[in-house]
Design a protein around this motif. Sequence first.
Motif, PDB file in Angstrom:
ATOM      1  N   PRO A 177       0.599  -1.416  -0.346  1.00  0.00           N
ATOM      2  CA  PRO A 177       0.049   0.113  -0.441  1.00  0.00           C
ATOM      3  C   PRO A 177       0.643   1.358   0.103  1.00  0.00           C
ATOM      4  O   PRO A 177       0.095   2.136  -0.635  1.00  0.00           O
ATOM      5  N   MET A 178       2.014   1.448   0.318  1.00  0.00           N
ATOM      6  CA  MET A 178       2.492   2.682   0.897  1.00  0.00           C
ATOM      7  C   MET A 178       4.336   2.345  -0.611  1.00  0.00           C
ATOM      8  O   MET A 178       4.716   2.645  -0.342  1.00  0.00           O
ATOM      9  N   GLY A 179       3.704   1.506  -1.216  1.00  0.00           N
ATOM     10  CA  GLY A 179       4.939   1.260  -2.118  1.00  0.00           C
ATOM     11  C   GLY A 179       3.799   1.243  -3.620  1.00  0.00           C
ATOM     12  O   GLY A 179       3.913   2.376  -4.172  1.00  0.00           O
ATOM     13  N   GLY A 180       4.467   0.475  -4.810  1.00  0.00           N
ATOM     14  CA  GLY A 180       3.310   0.705  -5.756  1.00  0.00           C
ATOM     15  C   GLY A 180       3.851  -0.245  -6.707  1.00  0.00           C
ATOM     16  O   GLY A 180       5.261  -0.668  -6.419  1.00  0.00           O
ATOM     17  N   TYR A 181       3.806   0.754  -7.697  1.00  0.00           N
ATOM     18  CA  TYR A 181       4.373   0.537  -9.201  1.00  0.00           C
ATOM     19  C   TYR A 181       5.672   1.555  -9.528  1.00  0.00           C
ATOM     20  O   TYR A 181       6.013   2.308  -9.017  1.00  0.00           O
ATOM     21  N   HIS A 182       6.885   0.570 -10.595  1.00  0.00           N
ATOM     22  CA  HIS A 182       7.732   1.552 -10.769  1.00  0.00           C
ATOM     23  C   HIS A 182       8.221   0.594 -12.071  1.00  0.00           C
ATOM     24  O   HIS A 182       8.387  -0.496 -11.750  1.00  0.00           O
ATOM     25  N   LEU A 183       8.573   1.700 -13.186  1.00  0.00           N
ATOM     26  CA  LEU A 183       8.438   0.756 -14.528  1.00  0.00           C
ATOM     27  C   LEU A 183       7.499   0.054 -14.708  1.00  0.00           C
ATOM     28  O   LEU A 183       7.813  -0.509 -15.416  1.00  0.00           O
ATOM     29  N   SER A 184       6.582   0.004 -14.831  1.00  0.00           N
ATOM     30  CA  SER A 184       4.660  -0.822 -14.922  1.00  0.00           C
ATOM     31  C   SER A 184       3.661  -0.418 -14.637  1.00  0.00           C
ATOM     32  O   SER A 184       4.120   0.806 -13.630  1.00  0.00           O
ATOM     33  N   HIS A 185       2.443  -0.692 -15.410  1.00  0.00           N
ATOM     34  CA  HIS A 185       1.601  -0.191 -14.737  1.00  0.00           C
ATOM     35  C   HIS A 185       1.947   1.219 -14.912  1.00  0.00           C
ATOM     36  O   HIS A 185       0.195   2.139 -14.101  1.00  0.00           O
ATOM     37  N   ASP A 186       2.154   2.168 -16.133  1.00  0.00           N
ATOM     38  CA  ASP A 186       2.133   3.206 -16.070  1.00  0.00           C
ATOM     39  C   ASP A 186       2.047   4.324 -15.190  1.00  0.00           C
ATOM     40  O   ASP A 186       2.562   5.529 -14.914  1.00  0.00           O
ATOM     41  N   ALA A 187       3.154   3.470 -14.041  1.00  0.00           N
ATOM     42  CA  ALA A 187       3.823   4.393 -12.939  1.00  0.00           C
ATOM     43  C   ALA A 187       5.168   3.992 -13.308  1.00  0.00           C
ATOM     44  O   ALA A 187       6.360   3.142 -13.511  1.00  0.00           O
ATOM     45  N   TYR A 188       5.806   6.018 -13.231  1.00  0.00           N
ATOM     46  CA  TYR A 188       7.801   6.242 -13.930  1.00  0.00           C
ATOM     47  C   TYR A 188       8.175   5.173 -15.043  1.00  0.00           C
ATOM     48  O   TYR A 188       8.929   4.563 -14.691  1.00  0.00           O
ATOM     49  N   ALA A 231       5.532   4.000   5.614  1.00  0.00           N
ATOM     50  CA  ALA A 231       4.941   5.720   5.742  1.00  0.00           C
ATOM     51  C   ALA A 231       5.734   5.934   6.244  1.00  0.00           C
ATOM     52  O   ALA A 231       6.380   5.370   7.583  1.00  0.00           O
ATOM     53  N   TYR A 232       6.360   6.832   6.456  1.00  0.00           N
ATOM     54  CA  TYR A 232       8.185   8.050   7.184  1.00  0.00           C
ATOM     55  C   TYR A 232       7.354   9.361   7.335  1.00  0.00           C
ATOM     56  O   TYR A 232       6.615  10.258   6.171  1.00  0.00           O
ATOM     57  N   HIS A 233       8.828   9.677   7.960  1.00  0.00           N
ATOM     58  CA  HIS A 233       8.837  11.281   8.025  1.00  0.00           C
ATOM     59  C   HIS A 233       9.930  11.582   8.003  1.00  0.00           C
ATOM     60  O   HIS A 233      11.141  11.109   8.377  1.00  0.00           O
ATOM     61  N   GLU A 234      10.351  12.549   7.708  1.00  0.00           N
ATOM     62  CA  GLU A 234      11.976  13.565   7.626  1.00  0.00           C
ATOM     63  C   GLU A 234      12.107  13.633   9.123  1.00  0.00           C
ATOM     64  O   GLU A 234      11.311  14.186   9.765  1.00  0.00           O
ATOM     65  N   GLN A 235      13.684  13.400   9.170  1.00  0.00           N
ATOM     66  CA  GLN A 235      13.780  13.277  11.017  1.00  0.00           C
ATOM     67  C   GLN A 235      15.182  13.347  11.296  1.00  0.00           C
ATOM     68  O   GLN A 235      16.239  12.654  10.535  1.00  0.00           O
ATOM     69  N   GLY A 261      17.279  14.908   9.117  1.00  0.00           N
ATOM     70  CA  GLY A 261      17.444  14.549   7.896  1.00  0.00           C
ATOM     71  C   GLY A 261      17.739  12.938   7.309  1.00  0.00           C
ATOM     72  O   GLY A 261      18.001  13.099   6.186  1.00  0.00           O
ATOM     73  N   TYR A 262      16.862  12.352   7.961  1.00  0.00           N
ATOM     74  CA  TYR A 262      16.917  10.483   7.413  1.00  0.00           C
ATOM     75  C   TYR A 262      15.347  10.529   7.344  1.00  0.00           C
ATOM     76  O   TYR A 262      14.400  11.169   7.994  1.00  0.00           O
ATOM     77  N   PRO A 263      15.057   9.194   6.056  1.00  0.00           N
ATOM     78  CA  PRO A 263      13.439   9.189   6.203  1.00  0.00           C
ATOM     79  C   PRO A 263      13.287   8.686   7.587  1.00  0.00           C
ATOM     80  O   PRO A 263      14.584   6.814   7.395  1.00  0.00           O
ATOM     81  N   VAL A 264      12.011   8.608   8.518  1.00  0.00           N
ATOM     82  CA  VAL A 264      12.156   7.310   8.894  1.00  0.00           C
ATOM     83  C   VAL A 264       9.971   7.250   9.506  1.00  0.00           C
ATOM     84  O   VAL A 264       9.843   7.693   9.095  1.00  0.00           O
ATOM     85  N   PRO A 265      10.556   5.603   9.849  1.00  0.00           N
ATOM     86  CA  PRO A 265       8.858   5.330   9.555  1.00  0.00           C
ATOM     87  C   PRO A 265       8.019   6.019  10.941  1.00  0.00           C
ATOM     88  O   PRO A 265       8.995   6.207  11.899  1.00  0.00           O
ATOM     89  N   THR A 266       7.207   6.566  10.406  1.00  0.00           N
ATOM     90  CA  THR A 266       5.539   6.385  11.655  1.00  0.00           C
ATOM     91  C   THR A 266       5.302   5.194  12.123  1.00  0.00           C
ATOM     92  O   THR A 266       4.854   6.075  13.333  1.00  0.00           O
ATOM     93  N   CYS A 267       4.427   4.369  12.049  1.00  0.00           N
ATOM     94  CA  CYS A 267       4.536   3.126  12.498  1.00  0.00           C
ATOM     95  C   CYS A 267       3.263   3.124  12.237  1.00  0.00           C
ATOM     96  O   CYS A 267       2.426   2.288  13.124  1.00  0.00           O
ATOM     97  N   ASP A 268       2.283   3.816  11.360  1.00  0.00           N
ATOM     98  CA  ASP A 268       1.206   4.295  11.705  1.00  0.00           C
ATOM     99  C   ASP A 268       0.871   3.034  10.628  1.00  0.00           C
ATOM    100  O   ASP A 268      -0.766   3.122  11.281  1.00  0.00           O
ATOM    101  N   ASP A 269       0.921   1.802   9.774  1.00  0.00           N
ATOM    102  CA  ASP A 269       1.010   1.130   9.237  1.00  0.00           C
ATOM    103  C   ASP A 269       1.544  -0.196   9.622  1.00  0.00           C
ATOM    104  O   ASP A 269       1.235  -1.153   8.919  1.00  0.00           O
ATOM    105  N   GLY A 270       1.934   0.128  11.135  1.00  0.00           N
ATOM    106  CA  GLY A 270       2.479  -1.269  10.945  1.00  0.00           C
ATOM    107  C   GLY A 270       3.827  -1.607  11.331  1.00  0.00           C
ATOM    108  O   GLY A 270       3.843  -2.718  11.654  1.00  0.00           O
ATOM    109  N   THR A 271       4.468  -1.002  10.467  1.00  0.00           N
ATOM    110  CA  THR A 271       5.906  -0.898  10.336  1.00  0.00           C
ATOM    111  C   THR A 271       6.837  -0.702  11.985  1.00  0.00           C
ATOM    112  O   THR A 271       5.848  -0.170  12.547  1.00  0.00           O
ATOM    113  N   PRO A 272       7.262  -1.707  12.403  1.00  0.00           N
ATOM    114  CA  PRO A 272       7.890  -1.912  13.892  1.00  0.00           C
ATOM    115  C   PRO A 272       8.600  -0.725  13.762  1.00  0.00           C
ATOM    116  O   PRO A 272       9.243  -0.351  13.562  1.00  0.00           O
ATOM    117  N   GLU A 273       8.999   0.058  15.302  1.00  0.00           N
ATOM    118  CA  GLU A 273       9.490   0.895  15.076  1.00  0.00           C
ATOM    119  C   GLU A 273      11.161   1.380  15.094  1.00  0.00           C
ATOM    120  O   GLU A 273      11.533   2.003  14.868  1.00  0.00           O
TER     121      GLU A 273
END
Length: 456
Positions: free
Chosen positions: A310-321, A364-368, A370-382
């Motif tokens: 859900p927070m990934g998707g397509y790259h070089l396929s399905h008309d995405a990128y 799901a992530y936010h910047e902290q 200068g680094y991307p850090v998971p928000t953990c809202d989607d079940g990603t471990p802390e």
Amino acid sequence: MTDGMIPAIEGYLSTLSTVPGETIQLFASSNAGECSLTIVREGEPEEMVHEENGIAVGDHPIPERAWETGPGWPRCWELTIPETWRSGVYRVTLAAERAPNLETHSHWSKLCASHDILLVVRARKPASTSKILLQLTTNTYAAYNSWGGKSTYAYNSSDRDQGHRVSLLRPGHGYHNTAFFLWERSFVRWCDREGYALEYAVNHDLETWPDGFNDYRLILSVGHDEYWSSPMRDNLERFIGGGGNAAFFSGNSVCWQVRFEDDGKTMVTYKEHYKEDPLYTPEGHPLLATLFSHPLVNRPENYLTGVGFPMGGYHLSHDAYMDGPGEYTVKRADHWALEGTGLNEGDVFGAENTIVGYETDGCAYHEQNGYPVPTCDDGTPEDFVIICQAPSRWTGMEFDVYQEAGVSNDGRATMGSHTRGGTVFTAGTTDWAHGLKNDPIVQRITRNVLDRLSAD
């Protein structure tokens, strides 16, 4: 066979995986009257292990709803697996031919037909020759296999009406549509060249969890590992919780929940049409055969892999990128997976073989700082560490199930790792193995993961 008739042959085996000492059976149909058979162990080099001619084969009809029930053809051959066969992926090739017509002195060039079937031989004593288990994505093979009229997809199903119950025992297993040769074969051959011994299983073996599987140090997923059952997850998560490790060199992993019926011969998934599932209730059900990330199941794949479709998707396929570079950008150069690569933060790699695509997983992530850090809202471990990222996007949002699961139109393919008892590494992309051909960075990262996570 009538002179001039084009030969045809197809078949399936009595099981997807076996061990030495067990007997496998072949069920086939051909208009040639007989066929030859070869069995080759996949790898580099390949190894011929069995050859046989003159196997009598009848010409059998395809029953209605064969995609669901299987063909039901009679047995035409069987073999007890020799004790000398190593754990591996075996390609069973059936061949039928039309001979030259000696009466009319015509048709001097033979017409031949062949059909490949995939068989996995497990180790009789798990972890006896390797502490690394590669479990093949056989559920995905079955989901895309439209033999008999339907797959679990509308695009290649009759009347564009997808099936909800598909047989795992039918022609087309392993070497047709999305299958072994697209991803896993490259990984297997690379491991052989590099001296990494592997043992093998299929998806369903994670559900039955044979005695001895706890003795592995590392369990692998490679390529397109899209369809999982809850018992598969239960067993692997228990293994990791007990100190075992897992590596997902795959994408779109653990996305759709399935259920097995008929002793593992039938796979059930309702996917977008989850309200047709007999287990559906408005309150939800943990075994509902739809997205793991759907609120009615509430078991996002992120809990296991750290990332999800859900927070990934397509790259070089399905008309995405479609003009995307297929490369990763480094976010955490000091992570152990990148040791020895010479990469710095902001560097890119993988474009030559477009390792990012065609389906990817993210979080799901936010910047902290200068680094991307998971928000953990989607079940990603802390403790999940985002190592690399690349842009990806969902397309084709016509079904409610995707909006209900919180699918993002602005995703990020994500490589990362987390530890929960054992360590889980994820490459976050289906096409990672494509880079093993000639990309020294992809090769080094793969070695780092295999070496670290398989060590005692």
